[in-house]
Design a protein around this motif. Structure first.
Motif, PDB file in Angstrom:
ATOM      1  N   CYS A  37       0.855  -1.194   0.000  1.00  0.00           N
ATOM      2  CA  CYS A  37       0.000   0.000   0.000  1.00  0.00           C
ATOM      3  C   CYS A  37       0.886   1.236   0.000  1.00  0.00           C
ATOM      4  O   CYS A  37       1.860   1.307   0.742  1.00  0.00           O
ATOM      5  CB  CYS A  37      -0.894   0.000   1.231  1.00  0.00           C
ATOM      6  N   ALA A  40      -1.667   6.389   0.285  1.00  0.00           N
ATOM      7  CA  ALA A  40      -2.322   7.559  -0.297  1.00  0.00           C
ATOM      8  C   ALA A  40      -3.800   7.265  -0.471  1.00  0.00           C
ATOM      9  O   ALA A  40      -4.195   6.126  -0.696  1.00  0.00           O
ATOM     10  CB  ALA A  40      -1.703   7.897  -1.654  1.00  0.00           C
ATOM     11  N   SER A  41      -4.600   8.288  -0.344  1.00  0.00           N
ATOM     12  CA  SER A  41      -6.028   8.137  -0.554  1.00  0.00           C
ATOM     13  C   SER A  41      -6.509   9.256  -1.461  1.00  0.00           C
ATOM     14  O   SER A  41      -6.053  10.384  -1.354  1.00  0.00           O
ATOM     15  CB  SER A  41      -6.798   8.187   0.775  1.00  0.00           C
ATOM     16  N   ALA A  42      -7.419   8.925  -2.344  1.00  0.00           N
ATOM     17  CA  ALA A  42      -7.956   9.914  -3.274  1.00  0.00           C
ATOM     18  C   ALA A  42      -9.347  10.384  -2.847  1.00  0.00           C
ATOM     19  O   ALA A  42      -9.951  11.200  -3.497  1.00  0.00           O
ATOM     20  CB  ALA A  42      -8.029   9.311  -4.678  1.00  0.00           C
ATOM     21  N   TYR A  83      -4.508   1.283  -2.426  1.00  0.00           N
ATOM     22  CA  TYR A  83      -3.815   1.853  -3.580  1.00  0.00           C
ATOM     23  C   TYR A  83      -2.359   1.409  -3.558  1.00  0.00           C
ATOM     24  O   TYR A  83      -1.726   1.380  -2.506  1.00  0.00           O
ATOM     25  CB  TYR A  83      -3.906   3.376  -3.586  1.00  0.00           C
ATOM     26  N   SER A  85       1.482   1.059  -6.196  1.00  0.00           N
ATOM     27  CA  SER A  85       2.243   1.634  -7.304  1.00  0.00           C
ATOM     28  C   SER A  85       1.709   1.094  -8.621  1.00  0.00           C
ATOM     29  O   SER A  85       1.279  -0.057  -8.707  1.00  0.00           O
ATOM     30  CB  SER A  85       3.716   1.247  -7.161  1.00  0.00           C
ATOM     31  N   GLU A  86       1.767   1.897  -9.641  1.00  0.00           N
ATOM     32  CA  GLU A  86       1.339   1.446 -10.965  1.00  0.00           C
ATOM     33  C   GLU A  86       2.215   0.313 -11.481  1.00  0.00           C
ATOM     34  O   GLU A  86       1.845  -0.406 -12.400  1.00  0.00           O
ATOM     35  CB  GLU A  86       1.327   2.595 -11.959  1.00  0.00           C
ATOM     36  N   SER A  94      -7.437   3.028 -11.561  1.00  0.00           N
ATOM     37  CA  SER A  94      -8.699   3.523 -11.033  1.00  0.00           C
ATOM     38  C   SER A  94      -9.393   4.367 -12.085  1.00  0.00           C
ATOM     39  O   SER A  94      -8.783   5.266 -12.663  1.00  0.00           O
ATOM     40  CB  SER A  94      -8.433   4.370  -9.782  1.00  0.00           C
ATOM     41  N   HIS A  97     -10.394   7.678  -9.954  1.00  0.00           N
ATOM     42  CA  HIS A  97      -9.337   8.632  -9.627  1.00  0.00           C
ATOM     43  C   HIS A  97      -8.146   8.425 -10.555  1.00  0.00           C
ATOM     44  O   HIS A  97      -7.376   7.487 -10.376  1.00  0.00           O
ATOM     45  CB  HIS A  97      -8.880   8.466  -8.180  1.00  0.00           C
ATOM     46  N   TYR A 100      -4.309   6.820  -9.989  1.00  0.00           N
ATOM     47  CA  TYR A 100      -4.289   5.902  -8.851  1.00  0.00           C
ATOM     48  C   TYR A 100      -4.486   4.479  -9.348  1.00  0.00           C
ATOM     49  O   TYR A 100      -5.193   4.248 -10.337  1.00  0.00           O
ATOM     50  CB  TYR A 100      -5.400   6.242  -7.851  1.00  0.00           C
ATOM     51  N   TYR A 101      -3.880   3.535  -8.636  1.00  0.00           N
ATOM     52  CA  TYR A 101      -3.969   2.121  -8.974  1.00  0.00           C
ATOM     53  C   TYR A 101      -4.300   1.345  -7.702  1.00  0.00           C
ATOM     54  O   TYR A 101      -3.710   1.615  -6.656  1.00  0.00           O
ATOM     55  CB  TYR A 101      -2.648   1.616  -9.569  1.00  0.00           C
ATOM     56  N   TYR A 102      -5.231   0.428  -7.804  1.00  0.00           N
ATOM     57  CA  TYR A 102      -5.604  -0.348  -6.631  1.00  0.00           C
ATOM     58  C   TYR A 102      -5.257  -1.819  -6.835  1.00  0.00           C
ATOM     59  O   TYR A 102      -5.049  -2.278  -7.949  1.00  0.00           O
ATOM     60  CB  TYR A 102      -7.099  -0.198  -6.326  1.00  0.00           C
TER      61      TYR A 102
END
Length: 128
Positions: A37, A40-42, A83, A85-86, A94, A97, A100-102
Motif C-alpha cells: 500500500c 495515499a487516498s484519493a 492503492y 504503485s502502478e 482507477s 481517480h 491511482y492504482y488499486y
C-alpha cells in the motif's frame, strides 16, 4: 591469513562476488515494495467512502450502497484492497481517480471487482 590468502588466490571477479554476496540481502531490504500500500487516498469529501479509503488494506467497499443494500452482496464487498504503485503486477487503474492504482492481491484477496465493474461491464459508478 587463511581466508584472506584464499581470496587472493581466487580470480578477481569471483573474489568480488564472494565479498559482496552478504550485502545482497541488505540491498533487497531497502528495495521498494511495488505491491505494498502506498499510503495515499484519493477520497476527500466523498459521499460514501471514508477520507482514508485506499490508504491501507481494508474492505472499503462495505460502505458502498451496492454492498449495503443488496440482498446478495457481491463477493468484493468483503475483500480488502488499497492503492499501490502502478508498477505492481496486480495494479488496476482507477477509473474513479486518475493516476491511482488499486490492488486486492496486495492485501491477500482475489480481485472479483475489476471485471464486474469496469467500462466494459458498463458499470462505472462502482469503479474506484
Amino acid at each position: 591469513w587463511g581466508p584472506r590468502l584464499a581470496m587472493m588466490m581466487m580470480p578477481p571477479l569471483l573474489a568480488m562476488t564472494m565479498m559482496l554476496l552478504p550485502l545482497l540481502g541488505t540491498v533487497q531490504a531497502f528495495a521498494p515494495d511495488l505491491c505494498g500500500c502506498i499510503g495515499a487516498s484519493a477520497f476527500v469529501d466523498h459521499p460514501t467512502y471514508q477520507d482514508n479509503a485506499g490508504l491501507f488494506c481494508s474492505a472499503w467497499d462495505l460502505s458502498m450502497p451496492v454492498c449495503l443494500e443488496a440482498k446478495v452482496k457481491p463477493t468484493y464487498c468483503k475483500h480488502e484492497w488499497c492503492y499501490v504503485s502502478e508498477h505492481c503486477d496486480s495494479a488496476q487503474p482507477s477509473i474513479y481517480h486518475e493516476g491511482y492504482y488499486y490492488s486486492y492481491k496486495a492485501c491477500g484477496f482475489p480481485d472479483t471487482f475489476t471485471h464486474k465493474c469496469s467500462p466494459m461491464a458498463g458499470s462505472l459508478t462502482q469503479a474506484r
